[in-house]
Design a protein around this motif. Structure first.
Motif, PDB file in Angstrom:
ATOM      1  N   GLN A  73       3.394  12.986 -12.125  1.00 42.19           N
ATOM      2  CA  GLN A  73       3.594  11.571 -12.407  1.00 42.19           C
ATOM      3  C   GLN A  73       4.353  10.925 -11.255  1.00 42.19           C
ATOM      4  OE1 GLN A  73       5.490  10.523 -16.109  1.00 42.19           O
ATOM      5  NE2 GLN A  73       5.069   8.344 -15.836  1.00 42.19           N
ATOM      6  N   LEU A  74       3.825   9.797 -10.772  1.00 45.80           N
ATOM      7  CA  LEU A  74       4.454   9.107  -9.649  1.00 45.80           C
ATOM      8  C   LEU A  74       4.049   7.643  -9.658  1.00 45.80           C
ATOM      9  CD1 LEU A  74       6.053   9.061  -6.951  1.00 45.80           C
ATOM     10  CD2 LEU A  74       3.895   9.622  -5.812  1.00 45.80           C
ATOM     11  N   SER A  75       5.047   6.778  -9.582  1.00 48.85           N
ATOM     12  CA  SER A  75       4.819   5.353  -9.384  1.00 48.85           C
ATOM     13  C   SER A  75       6.024   4.788  -8.649  1.00 48.85           C
ATOM     14  CB  SER A  75       4.648   4.635 -10.733  1.00 48.85           C
ATOM     15  OG  SER A  75       5.892   4.556 -11.421  1.00 48.85           O
ATOM     16  N   LEU A  76       5.958   3.530  -8.283  1.00 45.17           N
ATOM     17  CA  LEU A  76       7.085   2.896  -7.593  1.00 45.17           C
ATOM     18  C   LEU A  76       8.382   3.033  -8.378  1.00 45.17           C
ATOM     19  CD1 LEU A  76       5.830  -0.432  -6.015  1.00 45.17           C
ATOM     20  CD2 LEU A  76       7.551   1.081  -5.028  1.00 45.17           C
ATOM     21  N   THR A  77       8.326   2.896  -9.695  1.00 47.99           N
ATOM     22  CA  THR A  77       9.537   2.916 -10.511  1.00 47.99           C
ATOM     23  C   THR A  77       9.834   4.290 -11.110  1.00 47.99           C
ATOM     24  OG1 THR A  77       8.264   2.149 -12.425  1.00 47.99           O
ATOM     25  CG2 THR A  77       9.379   0.479 -11.098  1.00 47.99           C
ATOM     26  N   HIS A  78       8.866   5.195 -11.056  1.00 44.06           N
ATOM     27  CA  HIS A  78       9.074   6.564 -11.549  1.00 44.06           C
ATOM     28  C   HIS A  78       8.762   7.508 -10.392  1.00 44.06           C
ATOM     29  CE1 HIS A  78       9.218   9.754 -14.662  1.00 44.06           C
ATOM     30  NE2 HIS A  78       8.352  10.350 -13.869  1.00 44.06           N
TER      31      HIS A  78
END
Length: 279
Positions: A143-148
């Motif tokens: 899991q990877l995003s700008l906020t995570h």
């Protein structure tokens, strides 16, 4: 393909056509998607009915290992082989291009996994295999995003005692390990605020981040979705972005982000605006 159960056959065909027109040829499945084993895999195959030529033009990835009915994970030989057979039948194909083990099984026996993968490889049913066995490790879905982004943000603050961001939670530098060993990181939930959280794009809880995203979208002539995608693809690890959307225009927007190469100042501005500490 996790959410295609909410679509009818015509909508699935439209989503697929939009993806192909945008240059996407990699389709991510799992045996559990759809609420019952192999449901979304079967919906995909039934809606598309791909010819042999069309099948050769795409990469089909699926996963096994989660057993929802029993509340457990299972990386045993019998389960892996049985689930792959089920995926092959549901997808109406003679091979799985990429197989992922879905979540970590605390009771895993490496020899069992190796035996299952050797069997599947020798029978031609698996093209690429990912686990610590004889076959190459080539992908890791995280899991990877700008906020995570703990897998990226933690090393930046590694020496900053007392900050939550400095706490290592990924097993000791998973992104660096993947880069060193040639393993592709596949980023899932790329627009989610966190595990089980909502989308951060346009969300009032992230005003500073969205202001930066909107401005950069204007600079690059793309949408905010493209900028959020570009932040991930700008990373030198060469990550893949696993989209969860069933909306065709979102697929198009995300695909344009791959062609946006953010500058270092832009990438780090987004990093800071997302709330990550930059010592």
């Amino acid at each position: 393909m996790m959410r295609i159960d909410s679509l009818d056959d015509e909508q699935i065909r439209g989503l697929y056509a939009t993806a192909r027109d945008a240059g996407i040829d990699f389709f991510d499945h799992a045996d559990i998607y759809g609420g019952e084993m192999h449901h979304c895999e079967a919906r995909f195959a039934d809606a598309l009915r791909l010819s042999a030529t069309e099948r050769d033009e795409i990469v089909l990835q699926t996963k096994c290992g989660i057993v929802p009915a029993q509340g457990m994970f299972d990386f045993s030989y019998d389960h892996i082989v049985g689930q792959v057979e089920g995926s092959l039948a549901a997808l109406r194909t003679d091979r799985i291009d990429v197989l992922l083990l879905h979540r970590p099984d605390a009771l895993v026996e490496p020899d069992e996994v190796a035996r299952a993968f050797d069997h599947l490889e020798s029978s031609g049913k698996i093209e690429l295999l990912k686990t610590a066995v004889r076959q190459p490790l080539v992908a890791n879905q995280l899991q990877l995003s700008l906020t995570h982004a703990p897998i990226i943000a933690q090393p930046v603050a590694a020496n900053m005692a007392g900050h939550d961001q400095s706490i290592g939670r990924d097993g000791g530098g998973i992104v660096d390990y993947c880069r060193i060993h040639g393993i592709t990181v596949q980023a899932w939930s790329p627009y989610q605020s966190g595990f089980g959280g909502g989308v951060f794009l346009g969300h009032p809880d992230y005003p500073e981040l969205n202001a930066v995203i909107e401005r950069l979208a204007g600079v690059h002539g793309v949408t905010p979705t493209a900028i959020a995608t570009a932040w991930i693809t700008r990373h030198p690890a060469g990550m893949q972005v696993v989209l969860g959307t069933t909306t065709p225009h979102r697929v198009q927007e995300a695909a344009t982000g791959v062609d946006v190469v953010l500058t270092r100042p832009e990438w780090y501005e987004l990093f800071r605006a997302a709330g990550h500490l930059l010592p």
